[in-house]
Scaffold this motif. Structure first.
Motif, PDB file in Angstrom:
ATOM      1  N   ILE A   1       0.842  -1.208   0.000  1.00 15.13           N
ATOM      2  CA  ILE A   1       0.000   0.000   0.000  1.00 15.13           C
ATOM      3  C   ILE A   1       0.876   1.257   0.000  1.00 15.13           C
ATOM      4  CG2 ILE A   1      -1.645   1.354   1.392  1.00 15.13           C
ATOM      5  CD1 ILE A   1      -2.775  -1.398   2.354  1.00 15.13           C
ATOM      6  N   SER A   2       1.941   1.232   0.796  1.00 14.59           N
ATOM      7  CA  SER A   2       2.819   2.407   0.896  1.00 14.59           C
ATOM      8  C   SER A   2       3.833   2.457  -0.240  1.00 14.59           C
ATOM      9  CB  SER A   2       3.568   2.401   2.224  1.00 14.59           C
ATOM     10  OG  SER A   2       2.707   2.154   3.290  1.00 14.59           O
ATOM     11  N   ASP A   3       3.829   1.437  -1.081  1.00 14.88           N
ATOM     12  CA  ASP A   3       4.743   1.367  -2.215  1.00 14.88           C
ATOM     13  C   ASP A   3       6.212   1.399  -1.779  1.00 14.88           C
ATOM     14  OD1 ASP A   3       5.320   1.080  -4.869  1.00 14.88           O
ATOM     15  OD2 ASP A   3       5.303   3.240  -5.303  1.00 14.88           O
ATOM     16  N   ILE A   4       6.536   0.572  -0.788  1.00 12.80           N
ATOM     17  CA  ILE A   4       7.926   0.470  -0.314  1.00 12.80           C
ATOM     18  C   ILE A   4       8.300  -1.005  -0.133  1.00 12.80           C
ATOM     19  CG2 ILE A   4       7.943   2.688   0.936  1.00 12.80           C
ATOM     20  CD1 ILE A   4       7.656   0.773   3.500  1.00 12.80           C
ATOM     21  N   TYR A   5       9.579  -1.239   0.101  1.00 16.46           N
ATOM     22  CA  TYR A   5      10.038  -2.554   0.542  1.00 16.46           C
ATOM     23  C   TYR A   5      10.405  -2.430   2.000  1.00 16.46           C
ATOM     24  CZ  TYR A   5      10.226  -3.587  -4.384  1.00 16.46           C
ATOM     25  OH  TYR A   5       9.874  -3.769  -5.692  1.00 16.46           O
ATOM     26  N   GLN A   6       9.929  -3.342   2.819  1.00 13.49           N
ATOM     27  CA  GLN A   6      10.245  -3.286   4.248  1.00 13.49           C
ATOM     28  C   GLN A   6      11.247  -4.392   4.581  1.00 13.49           C
ATOM     29  OE1 GLN A   6       8.991  -1.131   7.068  1.00 13.49           O
ATOM     30  NE2 GLN A   6      10.903  -2.128   7.708  1.00 13.49           N
ATOM     31  N   ASP A   7      12.413  -3.997   5.109  1.00 13.79           N
ATOM     32  CA  ASP A   7      13.405  -4.974   5.562  1.00 13.79           C
ATOM     33  C   ASP A   7      12.991  -5.561   6.904  1.00 13.79           C
ATOM     34  OD1 ASP A   7      15.038  -4.698   3.376  1.00 13.79           O
ATOM     35  OD2 ASP A   7      16.404  -3.269   4.324  1.00 13.79           O
ATOM     36  N   ILE A   8      13.180  -6.862   7.046  1.00 16.32           N
ATOM     37  CA  ILE A   8      12.816  -7.529   8.307  1.00 16.32           C
ATOM     38  C   ILE A   8      13.895  -8.538   8.717  1.00 16.32           C
ATOM     39  CG2 ILE A   8      10.321  -7.351   7.831  1.00 16.32           C
ATOM     40  CD1 ILE A   8      10.419 -10.415   7.176  1.00 16.32           C
ATOM     41  N   LEU A   9      13.876  -8.886   9.995  1.00 24.37           N
ATOM     42  CA  LEU A   9      14.669 -10.010  10.491  1.00 24.37           C
ATOM     43  C   LEU A   9      13.697 -11.051  11.050  1.00 24.37           C
ATOM     44  CD1 LEU A   9      17.493  -8.202  12.553  1.00 24.37           C
ATOM     45  CD2 LEU A   9      17.547  -8.884  10.133  1.00 24.37           C
ATOM     46  N   ILE A  10      14.112 -12.280  11.044  1.00 29.79           N
ATOM     47  CA  ILE A  10      13.318 -13.351  11.626  1.00 29.79           C
ATOM     48  C   ILE A  10      13.822 -13.605  13.053  1.00 29.79           C
ATOM     49  CG2 ILE A  10      12.622 -15.780  11.400  1.00 29.79           C
ATOM     50  CD1 ILE A  10      11.685 -13.894   9.086  1.00 29.79           C
ATOM     51  N   GLN A  11      12.910 -13.487  14.018  1.00 31.18           N
ATOM     52  CA  GLN A  11      13.310 -13.707  15.416  1.00 31.18           C
ATOM     53  C   GLN A  11      13.257 -15.192  15.759  1.00 31.18           C
ATOM     54  OE1 GLN A  11      11.319 -11.288  18.366  1.00 31.18           O
ATOM     55  NE2 GLN A  11      12.253 -12.415  20.072  1.00 31.18           N
ATOM     56  N   VAL A  12      14.360 -15.680  16.294  1.00 31.01           N
ATOM     57  CA  VAL A  12      14.464 -17.098  16.635  1.00 31.01           C
ATOM     58  C   VAL A  12      14.653 -17.242  18.149  1.00 31.01           C
ATOM     59  CG1 VAL A  12      15.649 -19.272  16.112  1.00 31.01           C
ATOM     60  CG2 VAL A  12      15.651 -17.427  14.408  1.00 31.01           C
ATOM     61  N   ASN A  13      13.862 -18.114  18.740  1.00 28.39           N
ATOM     62  CA  ASN A  13      13.979 -18.380  20.170  1.00 28.39           C
ATOM     63  C   ASN A  13      14.974 -19.526  20.357  1.00 28.39           C
ATOM     64  OD1 ASN A  13      13.588 -18.689  22.912  1.00 28.39           O
ATOM     65  ND2 ASN A  13      11.383 -19.095  22.771  1.00 28.39           N
ATOM     66  N   VAL A  14      16.242 -19.205  20.184  1.00 24.77           N
ATOM     67  CA  VAL A  14      17.283 -20.242  20.174  1.00 24.77           C
ATOM     68  C   VAL A  14      17.318 -20.984  21.504  1.00 24.77           C
ATOM     69  CG1 VAL A  14      19.740 -20.700  19.823  1.00 24.77           C
ATOM     70  CG2 VAL A  14      18.648 -18.844  18.563  1.00 24.77           C
ATOM     71  N   ALA A  15      17.155 -20.245  22.599  1.00 23.50           N
ATOM     72  CA  ALA A  15      17.274 -20.856  23.921  1.00 23.50           C
ATOM     73  C   ALA A  15      15.982 -21.547  24.371  1.00 23.50           C
ATOM     74  CB  ALA A  15      17.685 -19.798  24.937  1.00 23.50           C
ATOM     75  N   LYS A  16      14.954 -21.500  23.540  1.00 23.42           N
ATOM     76  CA  LYS A  16      13.664 -22.118  23.867  1.00 23.42           C
ATOM     77  C   LYS A  16      13.098 -21.655  25.204  1.00 23.42           C
ATOM     78  CE  LYS A  16      14.111 -26.309  21.259  1.00 23.42           C
ATOM     79  NZ  LYS A  16      13.515 -27.264  20.625  1.00 23.42           N
ATOM     80  N   GLU A  17      13.186 -20.365  25.458  1.00 27.52           N
ATOM     81  CA  GLU A  17      12.621 -19.847  26.704  1.00 27.52           C
ATOM     82  C   GLU A  17      11.124 -19.609  26.520  1.00 27.52           C
ATOM     83  OE1 GLU A  17      15.389 -17.048  29.156  1.00 27.52           O
ATOM     84  OE2 GLU A  17      15.598 -16.535  27.042  1.00 27.52           O
ATOM     85  N   ASP A  18      10.327 -20.079  27.465  1.00 31.15           N
ATOM     86  CA  ASP A  18       8.869 -19.930  27.379  1.00 31.15           C
ATOM     87  C   ASP A  18       8.442 -18.471  27.332  1.00 31.15           C
ATOM     88  OD1 ASP A  18       8.570 -22.585  27.422  1.00 31.15           O
ATOM     89  OD2 ASP A  18       8.107 -22.739  29.567  1.00 31.15           O
ATOM     90  N   THR A  19       9.216 -17.632  27.998  1.00 33.61           N
ATOM     91  CA  THR A  19       8.830 -16.236  28.138  1.00 33.61           C
ATOM     92  C   THR A  19       9.164 -15.395  26.912  1.00 33.61           C
ATOM     93  OG1 THR A  19      10.978 -15.891  29.153  1.00 33.61           O
ATOM     94  CG2 THR A  19       9.123 -16.176  30.637  1.00 33.61           C
TER      95      THR A  19
END
Ligand SMILES: *Cc1c(COP(=O)(O)O)cnc(C)c1O
Length: 246
Positions: free
Chosen positions: A130-148
């Motif tokens: 809609i805004s006619d842009i590209y949005q850069d993102i990172l993928i968040q990984v819960n490496v430590a498998k913390e519930d919180t």
């Protein structure tokens, strides 16, 4: 015992006094040394000033001493500061993003660090279109498998990345993790190493539209270890501004 605890506490505190100029110098120096130890180039590493709860006057000081990429974990606070802070800086969203807030944040930040589902990425893609842009993102990984903590489990990462890679207006730049709060930063080394390995492995699969070069990992008390393990973005709050008072 009581006395020893107290002493340790005082010692850690004094390292993070509210002297923004000195803190930034110290952090940069730590990073340089960590780069030398691990054969990395200092220019690969960006320090993000995590400004949550901090007033504009402190942000100004950080800017004057060379930091021009700021990060917030809450959308509301980021938007408020984004409009009232007049210096030329870029913003990063590092905290959990709800789908209903996507609309207000897309295009306002250079990077969203906390994408942890296809559904969220798709909402970002729709808004970016809609805004006619590209949005850069990172993928968040819960490496430590913390519930919180938010973030994908390690074994979900590749599948979700393959799906998100099909979206046209979001661009996956890399991975992010929030490591556990540990007594000794060395305890987080294996977590950082793991995230780096996931990035290398996925890059090797040559997925269309996926060339990741960013690893957002390392905070005030473990950024040195993170640099040694390949971090390219450090998210540092307390280490720059002193203790947060909520
Ligand atoms: C607050 C925060 C940081 C910075 O934490 P410090 O320990 O103060 O450096 C980094 N990352 C995220 C996601 C945060 O919310």
């Amino acid at each position: 015992m009581q006395l020893r605890l107290l002493k340790t506490k005082l010692l850690t505190r004094s390292k993070w006094m509210k002297n923004i100029e000195a803190n930034i110098k110290c952090i940069k120096n730590d990073i340089k040394l960590a780069c030398e130890r691990s054969n990395r180039s200092y220019s690969e590493i960006t320090v993000l000033a995590v400004t949550k709860t901090m007033p504009l006057s402190d942000m100004n000081q950080a800017f004057e001493h060379g930091l021009n990429q700021f990060a917030e974990n809450k959308v509301q606070e980021l938007l408020r500061k984004e409009t009232s802070f007049s210096q030329d800086i870029t913003w990063h969203l590092i905290g959990h993003l709800q789908t209903n807030k996507v609309k207000s944040i897309v295009g306002k930040v250079t990077l969203i660090h906390s994408v942890d589902s296809y559904r969220l990425a798709r909402a970002i893609d729709v808004q970016a279109k809609i805004s006619d842009i590209y949005q850069d993102i990172l993928i968040q990984v819960n490496v430590a498998k913390e519930d919180t903590k938010f973030g994908l489990d390690i074994d979900e990462v590749e599948g979700v990345i393959r799906d998100i890679a099909l979206l046209k207006n979001v661009k996956i730049r890399g991975l992010m993790t929030i490591a556990p709060y540990v007594v000794c930063p060395e305890e987080n080394r294996s977590i950082f190493r793991k995230l780096h390995q996931i990035l290398v492995d996925i890059n090797q699969k040559n997925i269309d539209n996926v060339r990741m070069d960013t690893l957002s990992m390392g905070m005030t008390h473990d950024y040195i270890v993170a640099v040694e393990e390949g971090a390219t973005m450090l998210r540092i709050g307390t280490g720059i501004f002193g203790e947060r008072i909520y």
